[in-house]
Design a protein around this motif. Structure first.
Motif, PDB file in Angstrom:
ATOM      1  N   GLU A   1     -28.488  57.155 -20.734  1.00 32.06           N
ATOM      2  CA  GLU A   1     -27.918  55.920 -20.734  1.00 32.06           C
ATOM      3  C   GLU A   1     -26.369  55.943 -20.880  1.00 32.06           C
ATOM      4  OE1 GLU A   1     -28.379  57.154 -25.000  1.00 32.06           O
ATOM      5  OE2 GLU A   1     -29.491  57.349 -23.291  1.00 32.06           O
ATOM      6  N   LYS A   2     -25.844  57.047 -21.436  1.00 30.87           N
ATOM      7  CA  LYS A   2     -24.326  57.429 -21.375  1.00 30.87           C
ATOM      8  C   LYS A   2     -23.639  58.074 -20.307  1.00 30.87           C
ATOM      9  CE  LYS A   2     -24.496  57.657 -26.606  1.00 30.87           C
ATOM     10  NZ  LYS A   2     -24.247  58.357 -27.800  1.00 30.87           N
ATOM     11  N   TRP A   3     -24.713  58.471 -19.444  1.00 28.45           N
ATOM     12  CA  TRP A   3     -23.872  59.195 -18.065  1.00 28.45           C
ATOM     13  C   TRP A   3     -22.850  58.305 -17.174  1.00 28.45           C
ATOM     14  CZ3 TRP A   3     -28.864  61.823 -15.744  1.00 28.45           C
ATOM     15  CH2 TRP A   3     -29.293  62.722 -16.562  1.00 28.45           C
ATOM     16  N   LYS A   4     -23.347  57.011 -16.935  1.00 26.40           N
ATOM     17  CA  LYS A   4     -22.431  56.130 -16.071  1.00 26.40           C
ATOM     18  C   LYS A   4     -21.103  55.764 -16.955  1.00 26.40           C
ATOM     19  CE  LYS A   4     -22.235  51.637 -13.785  1.00 26.40           C
ATOM     20  NZ  LYS A   4     -22.794  50.519 -13.386  1.00 26.40           N
ATOM     21  N   PRO A   5     -21.307  55.487 -18.406  1.00 27.99           N
ATOM     22  CA  PRO A   5     -20.240  55.019 -18.960  1.00 27.99           C
ATOM     23  C   PRO A   5     -19.171  56.328 -18.913  1.00 27.99           C
ATOM     24  CG  PRO A   5     -22.171  54.186 -20.120  1.00 27.99           C
ATOM     25  CD  PRO A   5     -22.630  55.102 -18.975  1.00 27.99           C
ATOM     26  N   TRP A   6     -19.701  57.537 -19.238  1.00 27.33           N
ATOM     27  CA  TRP A   6     -18.947  58.712 -19.329  1.00 27.33           C
ATOM     28  C   TRP A   6     -18.055  58.773 -17.744  1.00 27.33           C
ATOM     29  CZ3 TRP A   6     -17.489  63.225 -16.916  1.00 27.33           C
ATOM     30  CH2 TRP A   6     -16.824  64.082 -17.682  1.00 27.33           C
ATOM     31  N   MET A   7     -18.777  58.685 -16.735  1.00 28.18           N
ATOM     32  CA  MET A   7     -18.224  59.075 -15.484  1.00 28.18           C
ATOM     33  C   MET A   7     -17.322  57.969 -15.114  1.00 28.18           C
ATOM     34  SD  MET A   7     -18.071  61.349 -13.422  1.00 28.18           S
ATOM     35  CE  MET A   7     -16.238  61.417 -12.724  1.00 28.18           C
TER      36      MET A   7
ATOM     37  N   THR B   1     -19.927  70.243 -21.149  1.00 30.89           N
ATOM     38  CA  THR B   1     -20.900  70.343 -20.438  1.00 30.89           C
ATOM     39  C   THR B   1     -21.658  69.317 -19.097  1.00 30.89           C
ATOM     40  OG1 THR B   1     -22.065  71.722 -22.166  1.00 30.89           O
ATOM     41  CG2 THR B   1     -23.729  70.928 -20.395  1.00 30.89           C
ATOM     42  N   TRP B   2     -21.310  67.985 -19.679  1.00 31.20           N
ATOM     43  CA  TRP B   2     -21.468  66.691 -18.636  1.00 31.20           C
ATOM     44  C   TRP B   2     -20.440  66.945 -17.467  1.00 31.20           C
ATOM     45  CZ3 TRP B   2     -23.072  61.572 -21.633  1.00 31.20           C
ATOM     46  CH2 TRP B   2     -24.208  61.973 -22.494  1.00 31.20           C
ATOM     47  N   SER B   3     -19.120  67.295 -18.059  1.00 34.62           N
ATOM     48  CA  SER B   3     -18.301  67.401 -16.922  1.00 34.62           C
ATOM     49  C   SER B   3     -18.566  68.416 -15.858  1.00 34.62           C
ATOM     50  CB  SER B   3     -16.795  67.586 -17.461  1.00 34.62           C
ATOM     51  OG  SER B   3     -15.924  67.895 -16.669  1.00 34.62           O
ATOM     52  N   ARG B   4     -19.170  69.393 -16.445  1.00 34.02           N
ATOM     53  CA  ARG B   4     -19.449  70.357 -15.173  1.00 34.02           C
ATOM     54  C   ARG B   4     -20.785  70.021 -14.205  1.00 34.02           C
ATOM     55  NH1 ARG B   4     -17.932  73.925 -19.635  1.00 34.02           N
ATOM     56  NH2 ARG B   4     -20.125  74.014 -20.191  1.00 34.02           N
ATOM     57  N   ALA B   5     -21.545  69.470 -15.284  1.00 35.53           N
ATOM     58  CA  ALA B   5     -22.927  69.041 -14.514  1.00 35.53           C
ATOM     59  C   ALA B   5     -22.420  67.745 -13.514  1.00 35.53           C
ATOM     60  CB  ALA B   5     -23.992  68.636 -15.288  1.00 35.53           C
ATOM     61  N   PHE B   6     -21.660  66.893 -13.919  1.00 33.36           N
ATOM     62  CA  PHE B   6     -21.339  65.510 -12.942  1.00 33.36           C
ATOM     63  C   PHE B   6     -20.571  66.196 -11.884  1.00 33.36           C
ATOM     64  CE2 PHE B   6     -21.729  62.793 -16.834  1.00 33.36           C
ATOM     65  CZ  PHE B   6     -23.104  62.781 -16.860  1.00 33.36           C
TER      66      PHE B   6
ATOM     67  N   LEU C   1     -21.542  56.387  -9.493  1.00 38.43           N
ATOM     68  CA  LEU C   1     -21.801  55.786 -10.752  1.00 38.43           C
ATOM     69  C   LEU C   1     -23.252  55.047 -10.844  1.00 38.43           C
ATOM     70  CD1 LEU C   1     -18.467  53.903 -11.489  1.00 38.43           C
ATOM     71  CD2 LEU C   1     -19.272  56.006 -12.662  1.00 38.43           C
ATOM     72  N   PHE C   2     -23.516  54.278  -9.566  1.00 36.53           N
ATOM     73  CA  PHE C   2     -24.959  53.755  -9.748  1.00 36.53           C
ATOM     74  C   PHE C   2     -25.961  54.824  -9.665  1.00 36.53           C
ATOM     75  CE2 PHE C   2     -28.538  52.086  -6.865  1.00 36.53           C
ATOM     76  CZ  PHE C   2     -28.966  50.959  -7.769  1.00 36.53           C
ATOM     77  N   TYR C   3     -25.943  56.028  -8.929  1.00 37.21           N
ATOM     78  CA  TYR C   3     -26.749  56.915  -8.862  1.00 37.21           C
ATOM     79  C   TYR C   3     -26.877  57.797 -10.378  1.00 37.21           C
ATOM     80  CZ  TYR C   3     -28.103  62.145  -7.992  1.00 37.21           C
ATOM     81  OH  TYR C   3     -28.519  63.329  -8.231  1.00 37.21           O
ATOM     82  N   LEU C   4     -25.770  57.866 -10.830  1.00 32.49           N
ATOM     83  CA  LEU C   4     -25.803  58.348 -12.305  1.00 32.49           C
ATOM     84  C   LEU C   4     -26.819  57.303 -13.376  1.00 32.49           C
ATOM     85  CD1 LEU C   4     -22.390  59.746 -13.077  1.00 32.49           C
ATOM     86  CD2 LEU C   4     -24.535  61.091 -12.599  1.00 32.49           C
ATOM     87  N   ALA C   5     -26.710  56.102 -13.018  1.00 37.52           N
ATOM     88  CA  ALA C   5     -27.332  55.166 -13.965  1.00 37.52           C
ATOM     89  C   ALA C   5     -28.966  55.012 -13.437  1.00 37.52           C
ATOM     90  CB  ALA C   5     -26.634  53.769 -13.663  1.00 37.52           C
ATOM     91  N   THR C   6     -29.383  55.151 -12.424  1.00 34.05           N
ATOM     92  CA  THR C   6     -30.412  55.063 -11.775  1.00 34.05           C
ATOM     93  C   THR C   6     -31.372  56.151 -11.736  1.00 34.05           C
ATOM     94  OG1 THR C   6     -29.852  54.912  -9.637  1.00 34.05           O
ATOM     95  CG2 THR C   6     -29.816  52.712 -10.748  1.00 34.05           C
TER      96      THR C   6
END
Length: 309
Positions: free
Chosen positions: A110-116, A141-146, A48-53
């Motif tokens: 900015e929504k990547w971390k909240p999504w995950m 799409t985000w689900s596959r990428a994450f 989660l920190f990785y996605l945020a930063t």
């Protein structure tokens, strides 16, 4: 402030996968990583920190040739660029921090971390899209990428999470398995208990009347009759011998139709049992309720067409 946990699930007349406000509030009130095994939670926090930063960090090497001889070429904001652009002195390729990663085509970082984080809580992709104001297509799409990014970040976390996104029955975590064993033990206790205090007045001066099914008592204080299930969510629920097996099937994600096929119960009965057992578990084993709702949201009912065995 986290939403208040609903007081009861007994009012559910619909499967808990629907967008029921009490279900959503309950899931939001649970710790976001509680569904994961304890050993994987630090890795999940790191992801989660990785996605945020990641979007605001600087690359360490060229994604094309892995050279560390790189330099800033165009700062963010130049010609409308959203992030810093770099070039490689060895291969002359231009890139940014997301180039060569599964996240390179995604927007709204900015929504990547909240999504995950919502995903780790057990919410569906569709519901998360509603929460964050993105389209269902973007959420998929985000689900596959994450998932690809998670595989690069931590293979063990990715393996566990991917296994638990399939439509097949998944193994419980150690914490959930322990909670399930405690809950089953409590069900067994309710069927064998012979010294329950009066649920109406609290008196311990009682007399055992019968020991069939759930022991029945006569209170000497208020003179009312009751049994081990009186004033509990399981009051008037029959077939106590099926309860332990039903509970396990419910928690691991079987749907009403599947459970009815396996245990020989009608659809209306399994619907009633689901409501009552969710309410029963909520007070002392909320993790089991959380796990049950998550399994419901990710599994499709796949009822065998053949005769019951």
């Amino acid at each position: 402030m986290a939403p208040a946990i609903p007081q009861t699930f007994s009012t559910f007349n619909i499967p808990p996968t629907r967008r029921h406000v009490e279900t959503i509030d309950f899931l939001l009130a649970r710790p976001s990583l509680e569904l994961l095994p304890e050993a994987l939670r630090p890795s999940a926090r790191g992801f989660l920190f990785y996605l945020a930063t990641l979007p605001t960090s600087a690359p360490h090497e060229c994604p094309a040739c892995a050279s560390r001889s790189i330099a800033l070429a165009t700062p963010a904001g130049t010609h409308g660029l959203r992030r810093d652009g770099y070039y490689c002195r060895d291969c002359n390729k231009r890139f940014n921090v997301l180039s060569g990663t599964p996240l390179r085509l995604l927007r709204s970082e900015e929504k990547w971390k909240p999504w995950m984080s919502y995903r780790f809580q057990g919410f569906s992709q569709e519901l998360i899209a509603t929460f964050l104001g993105i389209s269902n297509k973007a959420s998929m799409t985000w689900s596959r990428a994450f998932m690809e990014a998670m595989a690069d970040y931590d293979t063990e976390l990715h393996r566990w999470w991917e296994d638990h996104q399939s439509t097949h029955i998944s193994e419980l975590t150690d914490e959930a398995e322990k909670a399930l064993e405690e809950c089953v033990a409590r069900l067994t206790e309710l069927s064998t208990l012979t010294d329950r205090h009066c649920p109406y007045c609290g008196s311990s001066s009682t007399q055992v009347l019968t020991s069939r099914r759930a022991t029945e008592y006569q209170c000497h204080g208020c003179e009312r009759r009751y049994n081990n299930l009186t004033e509990t969510p399981l009051s008037h629920i029959q077939h106590m011998e099926l309860w332990p097996e039903y509970l396990r099937l419910l928690v691991v994600g079987y749907h009403d139709t599947e459970i009815g096929e396996r245990l020989g119960l009608s659809k209306s009965l399994t619907n009633l049992w689901r409501q009552r057992f969710l309410e029963f578990m909520q007070a002392r084993w909320p993790l089991l309720v959380h796990w049950t709702l998550w399994q419901w949201s990710r599994r499709r009912a796949s009822v065998p067409s053949g005769p019951r065995t």
